[in-house]
Design a protein around this motif. Structure first.
Motif, short mmCIF file in Angstrom:
data_model
loop_
_atom_site.label_atom_id
_atom_site.label_comp_id
_atom_site.label_asym_id
_atom_site.label_seq_id
_atom_site.Cartn_x
_atom_site.Cartn_y
_atom_site.Cartn_z
N VAL A 351 30.26 30.23 40.60
CA VAL A 351 30.72 31.37 40.67
C VAL A 351 30.78 31.86 39.10
O VAL A 351 31.25 30.60 37.80
CB VAL A 351 32.44 31.25 41.16
N THR A 352 31.48 33.42 38.95
CA THR A 352 31.88 33.96 37.27
C THR A 352 33.04 33.96 37.78
O THR A 352 33.19 34.86 38.75
CB THR A 352 30.45 34.40 36.87
N LEU A 353 33.50 33.85 36.91
CA LEU A 353 35.18 34.62 36.86
C LEU A 353 34.87 35.27 35.51
O LEU A 353 35.00 34.71 34.30
CB LEU A 353 36.25 33.49 36.59
N HIS A 354 35.41 36.52 35.76
CA HIS A 354 35.15 37.79 34.69
C HIS A 354 36.44 38.46 34.17
O HIS A 354 37.24 38.46 35.44
CB HIS A 354 33.85 38.88 34.97
N ILE A 355 36.80 37.98 33.02
CA ILE A 355 37.41 38.65 32.44
C ILE A 355 37.05 39.15 31.37
O ILE A 355 37.03 39.55 30.27
CB ILE A 355 38.67 37.61 31.90
N PRO A 365 28.38 43.08 33.49
CA PRO A 365 28.31 43.84 34.74
C PRO A 365 27.95 43.87 35.71
O PRO A 365 28.35 44.76 36.32
CB PRO A 365 26.95 45.13 33.79
N ALA A 366 27.04 42.83 36.19
CA ALA A 366 27.32 43.11 37.62
C ALA A 366 28.38 42.03 38.02
O ALA A 366 29.51 42.20 37.57
CB ALA A 366 25.87 41.32 37.36
N ARG A 367 27.69 41.88 39.50
CA ARG A 367 29.38 41.77 40.64
C ARG A 367 29.85 39.74 39.83
O ARG A 367 29.25 39.49 40.01
CB ARG A 367 29.37 41.50 42.45
N ALA A 368 30.95 39.66 40.71
CA ALA A 368 31.51 38.66 39.66
C ALA A 368 32.46 37.60 41.12
O ALA A 368 33.09 39.12 42.41
CB ALA A 368 32.19 37.96 38.55
N ALA A 369 32.29 36.77 41.21
CA ALA A 369 33.60 36.05 42.78
C ALA A 369 34.87 36.66 42.55
O ALA A 369 35.76 37.00 43.34
CB ALA A 369 33.41 34.69 42.80
N LEU A 370 35.22 36.55 40.68
CA LEU A 370 36.65 37.38 40.78
C LEU A 370 36.64 37.67 39.13
O LEU A 370 35.64 37.14 38.27
CB LEU A 370 37.57 36.25 40.96
N THR A 371 37.20 38.23 38.63
CA THR A 371 37.38 39.24 38.54
C THR A 371 39.17 39.96 37.93
O THR A 371 39.73 39.81 38.09
CB THR A 371 36.64 41.31 38.18
N LEU A 372 39.31 39.54 36.44
CA LEU A 372 40.18 39.78 36.24
C LEU A 372 40.07 40.70 34.91
O LEU A 372 39.79 40.81 34.08
CB LEU A 372 41.43 39.13 35.24
N VAL A 373 40.79 42.47 35.43
CA VAL A 373 40.15 43.28 34.30
C VAL A 373 41.89 43.52 33.64
O VAL A 373 42.94 44.24 34.52
CB VAL A 373 39.47 44.42 34.89
N GLY A 380 44.65 43.64 36.74
CA GLY A 380 43.94 43.86 38.00
C GLY A 380 43.45 42.18 38.46
O GLY A 380 42.47 42.30 37.72
N LEU A 381 43.14 42.20 40.06
CA LEU A 381 42.17 41.23 40.49
C LEU A 381 41.64 42.14 41.74
O LEU A 381 41.26 42.56 42.00
CB LEU A 381 42.82 40.25 41.20
N VAL A 382 40.01 41.73 40.74
CA VAL A 382 39.17 42.07 42.30
C VAL A 382 38.10 41.32 42.48
O VAL A 382 37.46 40.00 41.87
CB VAL A 382 37.83 42.92 41.12
N VAL A 383 37.77 40.86 43.56
CA VAL A 383 37.51 40.42 44.83
C VAL A 383 35.82 40.56 44.50
O VAL A 383 35.45 41.70 45.73
CB VAL A 383 37.99 39.71 46.24
N ASP A 384 35.17 39.84 44.10
CA ASP A 384 33.54 40.44 44.83
C ASP A 384 33.03 41.81 44.25
O ASP A 384 33.02 42.18 45.23
CB ASP A 384 33.41 39.77 46.57
N GLY A 385 33.59 41.60 42.93
CA GLY A 385 32.80 43.07 42.80
C GLY A 385 32.78 42.94 41.24
O GLY A 385 32.83 41.93 40.79
N THR A 386 32.82 44.14 40.57
CA THR A 386 32.77 44.39 38.73
C THR A 386 34.24 44.69 38.20
O THR A 386 35.04 44.97 39.34
CB THR A 386 31.72 45.41 39.00
N ALA A 387 34.60 44.67 37.46
CA ALA A 387 35.21 45.46 36.06
C ALA A 387 36.09 46.59 36.75
O ALA A 387 36.86 47.47 37.06
CB ALA A 387 35.24 45.15 35.33
N LYS A 388 34.80 47.73 37.72
CA LYS A 388 34.73 49.01 38.12
C LYS A 388 35.70 49.07 39.19
O LYS A 388 35.99 50.00 40.25
CB LYS A 388 33.54 49.66 37.13
#
Length: 440
Positions: A351-355, A365-373, A380-388
């Motif tokens: 996984v990648t956790l993107h903060i 820029p790519a999708r991540a398993a979890l993104t905190l933005v 916000g918490l984005v699951v299987d997506g990008t910061a957008k």
């Protein structure tokens, strides 16, 4: 480029790497003219931040004085171990150089946007699977390259298989098509008709299905069940064709310049001849014996470098965030450090956790398993997506690490024997993860 803490400069040496003495000189320049922090990006570029209109020319003059020739124009990347890795399918160096020359001859640099890029991936242990590009050429077998557009190895659209003799012209045809749509255009903006018409000139181009016995990028082991591309690890002691390399990670891509100077001086004393910048925010120190690598690795750990491939800091992509970036709404790297320290055991290389400090998602820029933005509503918490993407749940920014700790606890409780973190996240689903995040 203007950022929240001043101007930023990005450097890519033409030679692929620099001597320890030259990198010491660059770090000393960063201390004199910038904010004293050195960064290596996910793509393997060196960055110096905190420059001013007055200090940037002074840094440029010192780079010239150090004898470091840097690449300009459209990035054509082939990986830090090109021609050195015994596991690579083909040496991408010559093809990458031919593409660079063709881009210059065609004057494409001035007609393409600054983010348009090309990847020529020879394979091997430090392949370019995780690197985003508008045009991708990936070695399949001797003299055969898979041509794809718009994305990393899992997301790019495969166009066909091309002979090496035609690979340069195929890449140039796609870049010409992008340039024809204006400087804001990217490969993702090209309609299929455009691609077809521009590629008709490539006589050897064949559909990917022509070579069904060769696994294609995006359909092979580079992709995990959770949707992420597995990270090739640049961290550790690597035995190459004729030399040994020590790979060291920079936590979240940055390190105080004085610590980089310390590791360079130690490396020079031990006999290192070259330092290269690698994707996944790492440096590769070349030319040491295995015993010298082990000694330098111990020194690096004491300075705070990432020396273990399973260090949770490797699984987290974090931009500088606030206050370094004017767009940042959360202190992304501070949050990343807290999560790595307190909840990092929940992460693994699947996984990648993107903060991300904001929705631009510069660090990943790519999708991540979890993104905190960071955003107007908080974090916000984005699951299987990008910061957008649309967050599934929100928390105040100052409670972000505690919110993730609840997700980490849920993963620890629910993860089945033999299951990766990516598989567990996919099985739990967005709703359960969002509930845990909000309860933290």
């Amino acid at each position: 480029m203007q950022t929240g803490d001043g101007l930023l400069v990005r450097l890519n040496p033409v030679a692929g790497g620099v001597s320890p003495k030259a990198l010491i000189g660059l770090c000393e320049s960063a201390l004199r003219h910038g904010n004293g922090v050195v960064e290596v990006t996910a793509r393997g570029s060196l960055q110096i931040r905190g420059l001013t209109v007055e200090s940037a020319p002074l840094l440029a003059a010192e780079v010239d004085a150090l004898g470091i020739a840097v690449r300009t124009g459209v990035p054509v990347e082939s990986g830090p171990l090109a021609s050195l890795d015994p596991d690579e399918i083909a040496d991408p160096s010559l093809l990458a150089a031919r593409i660079r020359d063709a881009i210059d001859a065609a004057g494409l640099g001035a007609r393409l946007g600054p983010k348009v890029s090309v990847v020529v991936d020879g394979g091997g242990r430090l392949n370019m699977n995780t690197v985003q590009a508008d045009v991708r050429l990936t070695a399949l077998a001797s003299g055969r390259w898979l041509l794809a557009v718009a994305g990393d190895a899992s997301a790019a659209t495969s166009i066909g298989v091309v002979a090496e003799a035609d690979a340069r012209d195929a890449a140039l045809a796609i870049l010409e098509a992008i340039a024809g749509r204006g400087r804001e255009a990217r490969a993702r903006d090209l309609p299929s008709d455009d691609l077809t018409s521009f590629l008709q000139r490539v006589s050897s181009l064949a559909p990917p299905s022509v070579l069904p016995d060769i696994p294609l990028v995006g359909e092979m082991s580079g992709r995990t069940e959770g949707g992420n591309v597995e990270r090739p690890s640049p961290v550790g002691i690597l035995q190459l064709r004729d030399i040994t390399a020590l790979g060291l990670g920079l936590p979240f891509g940055h390190m105080p310049a004085d610590r980089v100077i310390a590791i360079c001086r130690a490396a020079e004393t031990l006999g290192a001849g070259e330092i290269r910048f690698a994707q996944q925010r790492a440096i590769l120190i070349l030319g040491l014996s295995r015993s010298a690598c082990a000694e330098l690795q111990h020194k690096a750990a004491s300075l705070g470098f990432v020396t273990d491939p399973l260090d949770p800091r490797r699984m987290i992509a974090a931009c500088p965030g606030a206050p370094a970036c004017a767009s940042g709404r959360i202190a992304a790297r501070e949050v990343a450090e807290e999560i790595a320290r307190d909840s990092g055991a929940a992460l693994d290389p699947s996984v990648t956790l993107h903060i991300s400090g904001c929705a631009k998602g510069c660090a990943h820029p790519a999708r991540a398993a979890l993104t905190l933005v960071g955003g107007e509503k908080g974090a916000g918490l984005v699951v299987d997506g990008t910061a957008k993407g649309l967050p599934a749940a929100y928390r105040p920014g100052y409670e972000l690490a505690s919110g993730f700790s609840r997700i980490a606890t849920l993963l620890k409780q629910e993860r089945r024997p033999g299951e990766t973190t990516a598989q567990c996240i996919a099985r739990l689903g967005e709703t359960r993860l969002a509930v845990a995040f909000q309860q933290g």
